[in-house]
Design a protein around this motif. Structure first.
Motif, PDB file in Angstrom:
ATOM      1  N   LEU A  88      10.340   1.756  -4.328  1.00  0.00           N
ATOM      2  CA  LEU A  88      10.505   3.130  -3.848  1.00  0.00           C
ATOM      3  C   LEU A  88       9.196   3.689  -3.296  1.00  0.00           C
ATOM      4  CD1 LEU A  88      12.811   4.469  -6.676  1.00  0.00           C
ATOM      5  CD2 LEU A  88      13.441   4.087  -4.279  1.00  0.00           C
ATOM      6  N   ALA A  89       8.081   3.378  -3.933  1.00  0.00           N
ATOM      7  CA  ALA A  89       6.774   3.843  -3.453  1.00  0.00           C
ATOM      8  C   ALA A  89       6.449   3.225  -2.093  1.00  0.00           C
ATOM      9  CB  ALA A  89       5.689   3.507  -4.472  1.00  0.00           C
ATOM     10  N   ALA A  90       6.735   1.936  -1.933  1.00  0.00           N
ATOM     11  CA  ALA A  90       6.457   1.255  -0.662  1.00  0.00           C
ATOM     12  C   ALA A  90       7.295   1.845   0.466  1.00  0.00           C
ATOM     13  CB  ALA A  90       6.719  -0.240  -0.795  1.00  0.00           C
ATOM     14  N   PHE A  91       8.531   2.210   0.162  1.00  0.00           N
ATOM     15  CA  PHE A  91       9.396   2.731   1.207  1.00  0.00           C
ATOM     16  C   PHE A  91       9.151   4.205   1.527  1.00  0.00           C
ATOM     17  CE2 PHE A  91      11.489  -1.179   1.669  1.00  0.00           C
ATOM     18  CZ  PHE A  91      12.142  -1.094   2.879  1.00  0.00           C
ATOM     19  N   GLN A  92       8.356   4.892   0.739  1.00  0.00           N
ATOM     20  CA  GLN A  92       8.045   6.287   1.049  1.00  0.00           C
ATOM     21  C   GLN A  92       7.375   6.392   2.417  1.00  0.00           C
ATOM     22  OE1 GLN A  92       9.088   9.048  -0.589  1.00  0.00           O
ATOM     23  NE2 GLN A  92       8.355   9.988   1.267  1.00  0.00           N
ATOM     24  N   GLU A  93       6.468   5.459   2.710  1.00  0.00           N
ATOM     25  CA  GLU A  93       5.810   5.452   4.026  1.00  0.00           C
ATOM     26  C   GLU A  93       6.799   5.151   5.151  1.00  0.00           C
ATOM     27  OE1 GLU A  93       2.728   6.390   4.928  1.00  0.00           O
ATOM     28  OE2 GLU A  93       2.578   7.042   2.843  1.00  0.00           O
ATOM     29  N   VAL A  94       7.792   4.318   4.862  1.00  0.00           N
ATOM     30  CA  VAL A  94       8.823   4.015   5.859  1.00  0.00           C
ATOM     31  C   VAL A  94       9.600   5.283   6.199  1.00  0.00           C
ATOM     32  CG1 VAL A  94      10.911   2.673   6.353  1.00  0.00           C
ATOM     33  CG2 VAL A  94       8.996   1.613   5.114  1.00  0.00           C
ATOM     34  N   PHE A  95       9.951   6.070   5.186  1.00  0.00           N
ATOM     35  CA  PHE A  95      10.673   7.316   5.428  1.00  0.00           C
ATOM     36  C   PHE A  95       9.839   8.292   6.238  1.00  0.00           C
ATOM     37  CE2 PHE A  95      12.634   5.987   1.292  1.00  0.00           C
ATOM     38  CZ  PHE A  95      13.794   5.524   1.866  1.00  0.00           C
ATOM     39  N   THR A  96       8.556   8.388   5.900  1.00  0.00           N
ATOM     40  CA  THR A  96       7.659   9.280   6.643  1.00  0.00           C
ATOM     41  C   THR A  96       7.593   8.858   8.104  1.00  0.00           C
ATOM     42  OG1 THR A  96       6.379   9.716   4.647  1.00  0.00           O
ATOM     43  CG2 THR A  96       5.293  10.159   6.754  1.00  0.00           C
ATOM     44  N   ALA A 124       5.910  -2.509   4.064  1.00  0.00           N
ATOM     45  CA  ALA A 124       7.031  -2.614   3.123  1.00  0.00           C
ATOM     46  C   ALA A 124       7.507  -4.059   3.010  1.00  0.00           C
ATOM     47  CB  ALA A 124       8.173  -1.700   3.547  1.00  0.00           C
ATOM     48  N   ARG A 125       7.589  -4.755   4.140  1.00  0.00           N
ATOM     49  CA  ARG A 125       8.007  -6.160   4.104  1.00  0.00           C
ATOM     50  C   ARG A 125       6.989  -7.017   3.357  1.00  0.00           C
ATOM     51  NH1 ARG A 125      10.357  -4.995   9.241  1.00  0.00           N
ATOM     52  NH2 ARG A 125       8.378  -5.300  10.293  1.00  0.00           N
ATOM     53  N   THR A 126       5.718  -6.703   3.528  1.00  0.00           N
ATOM     54  CA  THR A 126       4.664  -7.440   2.829  1.00  0.00           C
ATOM     55  C   THR A 126       4.737  -7.191   1.327  1.00  0.00           C
ATOM     56  OG1 THR A 126       3.237  -7.328   4.764  1.00  0.00           O
ATOM     57  CG2 THR A 126       2.167  -7.776   2.666  1.00  0.00           C
ATOM     58  N   ALA A 127       5.031  -5.963   0.940  1.00  0.00           N
ATOM     59  CA  ALA A 127       5.112  -5.608  -0.481  1.00  0.00           C
ATOM     60  C   ALA A 127       6.309  -6.269  -1.159  1.00  0.00           C
ATOM     61  CB  ALA A 127       5.195  -4.091  -0.637  1.00  0.00           C
ATOM     62  N   PHE A 128       7.388  -6.499  -0.418  1.00  0.00           N
ATOM     63  CA  PHE A 128       8.605  -7.056  -0.998  1.00  0.00           C
ATOM     64  C   PHE A 128       9.178  -8.189  -0.163  1.00  0.00           C
ATOM     65  CE2 PHE A 128       8.125  -3.040  -2.994  1.00  0.00           C
ATOM     66  CZ  PHE A 128       8.396  -3.366  -4.310  1.00  0.00           C
ATOM     67  N   PRO A 129       8.425  -9.282  -0.028  1.00  0.00           N
ATOM     68  CA  PRO A 129       8.916 -10.381   0.812  1.00  0.00           C
ATOM     69  C   PRO A 129      10.091 -11.134   0.204  1.00  0.00           C
ATOM     70  CG  PRO A 129       6.914 -11.036  -0.314  1.00  0.00           C
ATOM     71  CD  PRO A 129       7.131  -9.564  -0.616  1.00  0.00           C
ATOM     72  N   THR A 130      10.274 -11.048  -1.116  1.00  0.00           N
ATOM     73  CA  THR A 130      11.319 -11.845  -1.756  1.00  0.00           C
ATOM     74  C   THR A 130      12.549 -11.043  -2.135  1.00  0.00           C
ATOM     75  OG1 THR A 130      10.300 -11.520  -3.919  1.00  0.00           O
ATOM     76  CG2 THR A 130       9.642 -13.480  -2.683  1.00  0.00           C
ATOM     77  N   SER A 131      12.595  -9.773  -1.781  1.00  0.00           N
ATOM     78  CA  SER A 131      13.797  -8.990  -2.059  1.00  0.00           C
ATOM     79  C   SER A 131      14.964  -9.595  -1.299  1.00  0.00           C
ATOM     80  CB  SER A 131      13.612  -7.532  -1.624  1.00  0.00           C
ATOM     81  OG  SER A 131      12.649  -6.908  -2.412  1.00  0.00           O
ATOM     82  N   SER A 132      16.099  -9.614  -1.925  1.00  0.00           N
ATOM     83  CA  SER A 132      17.299 -10.143  -1.295  1.00  0.00           C
ATOM     84  C   SER A 132      17.878  -9.077  -0.367  1.00  0.00           C
ATOM     85  CB  SER A 132      18.308 -10.517  -2.383  1.00  0.00           C
ATOM     86  OG  SER A 132      19.538 -10.833  -1.814  1.00  0.00           O
TER      87      SER A 132
END
Length: 104
Positions: A21-29, A76-84
């Protein structure tokens, strides 16, 4: 131009949801600043706290490309490269019906 809609299912590893959620905050901004991003919504499952759905609507393929190549998305992709992730791309109806809120 044809609008592009995405519905993405993201399964986050247990114990990593707050970091996600923290990583995606920048995506939302970033999405708020993109004129071609018409809708960007993150929903969390009420049954599974590690399951998220992202609903996106873009004015065009070019607007989607702009969003996908943003620094915020790269981070965000770098922070979560293995998310399904499971993504479905849809062409939006050229004259969609008006959105409405259910009445109480």
């Amino acid at each position: 131009m044809t609008q592009v809609a995405l519905l993405t299912r993201i399964k986050v590893q247990p114990g990593k949801t707050e970091a996600f959620l923290a990583a995606f905050q920048e995506v939302f901004t970033q999405a708020e600043k993109e004129p071609g991003t018409l809708l960007y919504v993150l929903n969390r499952s009420t049954d599974d706290p590690t399951l998220f759905w992202v609903t996106e609507l873009y004015a065009s393929e070019e607007a989607l490309a702009t969003h996908r190549t943003s620094e915020a998305m790269d981070a965000a992709r770098t922070a979560f490269p293995t998310s399904s992730r499971n993504r479905n791309t849809l062409s939006a109806h050229p004259s969609p019906p008006k959105a409405f809120r259910p009445r109480k």
